[in-house]
Scaffold this motif. Structure first.
Motif, PDB file in Angstrom:
ATOM      1  N   ILE A 266      41.390  45.584  43.780  1.00 28.54           N
ATOM      2  CA  ILE A 266      42.790  45.650  43.356  1.00 28.54           C
ATOM      3  C   ILE A 266      43.255  47.087  43.515  1.00 28.54           C
ATOM      4  O   ILE A 266      42.784  47.976  42.835  1.00 28.54           O
ATOM      5  CB  ILE A 266      42.950  45.173  41.906  1.00 28.54           C
ATOM      6  N   GLU A 267      44.167  47.313  44.438  1.00 24.48           N
ATOM      7  CA  GLU A 267      44.634  48.657  44.734  1.00 24.48           C
ATOM      8  C   GLU A 267      46.055  48.932  44.276  1.00 24.48           C
ATOM      9  O   GLU A 267      46.420  50.047  44.081  1.00 24.48           O
ATOM     10  CB  GLU A 267      44.539  48.924  46.242  1.00 24.48           C
ATOM     11  N   VAL A 268      46.873  47.910  44.191  1.00 22.50           N
ATOM     12  CA  VAL A 268      48.243  48.087  43.729  1.00 22.50           C
ATOM     13  C   VAL A 268      48.480  47.054  42.645  1.00 22.50           C
ATOM     14  O   VAL A 268      48.115  45.899  42.793  1.00 22.50           O
ATOM     15  CB  VAL A 268      49.261  47.890  44.870  1.00 22.50           C
ATOM     16  N   ALA A 269      49.032  47.474  41.544  1.00 25.93           N
ATOM     17  CA  ALA A 269      49.253  46.544  40.449  1.00 25.93           C
ATOM     18  C   ALA A 269      50.623  46.776  39.831  1.00 25.93           C
ATOM     19  O   ALA A 269      51.195  47.845  39.945  1.00 25.93           O
ATOM     20  CB  ALA A 269      48.177  46.726  39.391  1.00 25.93           C
ATOM     21  N   CYS A 270      51.150  45.754  39.205  1.00 24.17           N
ATOM     22  CA  CYS A 270      52.395  45.880  38.454  1.00 24.17           C
ATOM     23  C   CYS A 270      52.517  44.685  37.533  1.00 24.17           C
ATOM     24  O   CYS A 270      51.754  43.739  37.643  1.00 24.17           O
ATOM     25  CB  CYS A 270      53.614  45.987  39.359  1.00 24.17           C
TER      26      CYS A 270
ATOM     27  N   LEU B 284      45.980  44.328  48.238  1.00 22.23           N
ATOM     28  CA  LEU B 284      45.036  45.370  48.617  1.00 22.23           C
ATOM     29  C   LEU B 284      45.688  46.136  49.760  1.00 22.23           C
ATOM     30  O   LEU B 284      46.008  45.560  50.801  1.00 22.23           O
ATOM     31  CB  LEU B 284      43.707  44.768  49.070  1.00 22.23           C
TER      32      LEU B 284
ATOM     33  N   ARG C 236      41.218  52.909  38.312  1.00 20.84           N
ATOM     34  CA  ARG C 236      41.621  51.794  37.446  1.00 20.84           C
ATOM     35  C   ARG C 236      40.404  51.169  36.788  1.00 20.84           C
ATOM     36  O   ARG C 236      40.450  50.710  35.653  1.00 20.84           O
ATOM     37  CB  ARG C 236      42.377  50.755  38.261  1.00 20.84           C
TER      38      ARG C 236
ATOM     39  N   SER D 112      43.467  48.193  31.467  1.00 19.05           N
ATOM     40  CA  SER D 112      43.475  48.170  32.933  1.00 19.05           C
ATOM     41  C   SER D 112      43.525  46.770  33.531  1.00 19.05           C
ATOM     42  O   SER D 112      43.935  46.600  34.675  1.00 19.05           O
ATOM     43  CB  SER D 112      42.231  48.879  33.483  1.00 19.05           C
TER      44      SER D 112
ATOM     45  N   PHE E  89      48.263  44.517  33.728  1.00 23.25           N
ATOM     46  CA  PHE E  89      48.733  44.576  35.111  1.00 23.25           C
ATOM     47  C   PHE E  89      48.417  43.292  35.861  1.00 23.25           C
ATOM     48  O   PHE E  89      47.484  42.581  35.513  1.00 23.25           O
ATOM     49  CB  PHE E  89      48.095  45.760  35.844  1.00 23.25           C
ATOM     50  N   SER E  90      49.207  43.034  36.888  1.00 27.80           N
ATOM     51  CA  SER E  90      48.985  41.902  37.787  1.00 27.80           C
ATOM     52  C   SER E  90      48.845  42.446  39.201  1.00 27.80           C
ATOM     53  O   SER E  90      49.679  43.239  39.636  1.00 27.80           O
ATOM     54  CB  SER E  90      50.168  40.937  37.753  1.00 27.80           C
ATOM     55  N   PRO E  91      47.828  42.036  39.926  1.00 28.78           N
ATOM     56  CA  PRO E  91      47.650  42.559  41.286  1.00 28.78           C
ATOM     57  C   PRO E  91      48.709  42.027  42.242  1.00 28.78           C
ATOM     58  O   PRO E  91      49.176  40.897  42.100  1.00 28.78           O
ATOM     59  CB  PRO E  91      46.262  42.055  41.674  1.00 28.78           C
TER      60      PRO E  91
ATOM     61  N   THR F  19      49.597  55.448  35.468  1.00 29.00           N
ATOM     62  CA  THR F  19      49.284  54.081  35.052  1.00 29.00           C
ATOM     63  C   THR F  19      49.843  53.808  33.656  1.00 29.00           C
ATOM     64  O   THR F  19      50.359  52.718  33.392  1.00 29.00           O
ATOM     65  CB  THR F  19      47.764  53.840  35.103  1.00 29.00           C
TER      66      THR F  19
END
Length: 173
Positions: free
Chosen positions: A13-17, A119, A96, A110, A114-116, A76
């Motif tokens: 998981i590289e980008v989350a929101c 990648l 993360r 962490s 967050f929701s992925p 974060t």
């Protein structure tokens, strides 16, 4: 070893929101994309390339805001405190997964906060030694006589990141 495997499984998981259910009209405003490292580095450069293409696709600009420090936990934390409306996104790295192990009292969770999304990229970890070091495999490095322990200290851009933790963990075994 199980801890390392669990840690590496989180690195996908590289980008989350955080997003609520999205309407068909999303996005109707610019999206803030937080980068947890200073401008000009590798993460920032990759995020800017992705943001330009994603902005074209979404027909809304992605406004990049660099908030470096504390191995990514500052940006974060800002993302975790933001409204869960999809208008604040944070680019995360392996920190993360490592920050919860290394920083007490993080102001976010962490995993659950967050929701992925996607990648965006990955980087290899490469173990190297100088030509004068008489080893060619990690087990040989561990058993090598006369090799200074300093050889096992990693050259990394950030402490508490996987490139820092894995060699240190390896050298302590």
């Amino acid at each position: 070893m199980k801890a390392i495997a669990a840690l590496l499984s989180l690195l996908a998981i590289e980008v989350a929101c955080s997003f609520p259910a999205r309407s068909a009209e999303y996005p109707i405003a610019p999206i803030k994309l937080l980068v947890p490292f200073p401008a000009g580095g590798l993460v920032d450069s990759v995020v800017r390339i992705v943001a330009a293409r994603l902005g074209d696709e979404l027909r809304q600009p992605l406004v990049i805001e660099n908030k470096g420090g504390a191995s990514g936990s500052i940006a974060t934390a800002v993302a975790a405190r933001s409204a869960a409306d999809g208008y604040t996104i944070v680019a995360v790295t392996d920190s993360r997964a490592t920050n919860p192990l290394a920083i007490k009292n993080l102001p976010y969770d962490s995993i659950s906060d967050f929701s992925p999304i996607a990648l965006v990229g990955s980087t290899p970890l490469i173990l190297t030694v100088g030509k004068e070091v008489p080893v060619n495999t990690p087990p040989n490095l561990s058993r090598s006589q006369g090799v200074e322990e300093a050889v096992l200290f990693p050259a990394v851009p950030s402490v508490r990141a996987v490139p820092h933790i894995l060699p240190v963990s390896y050298s302590s075994q």
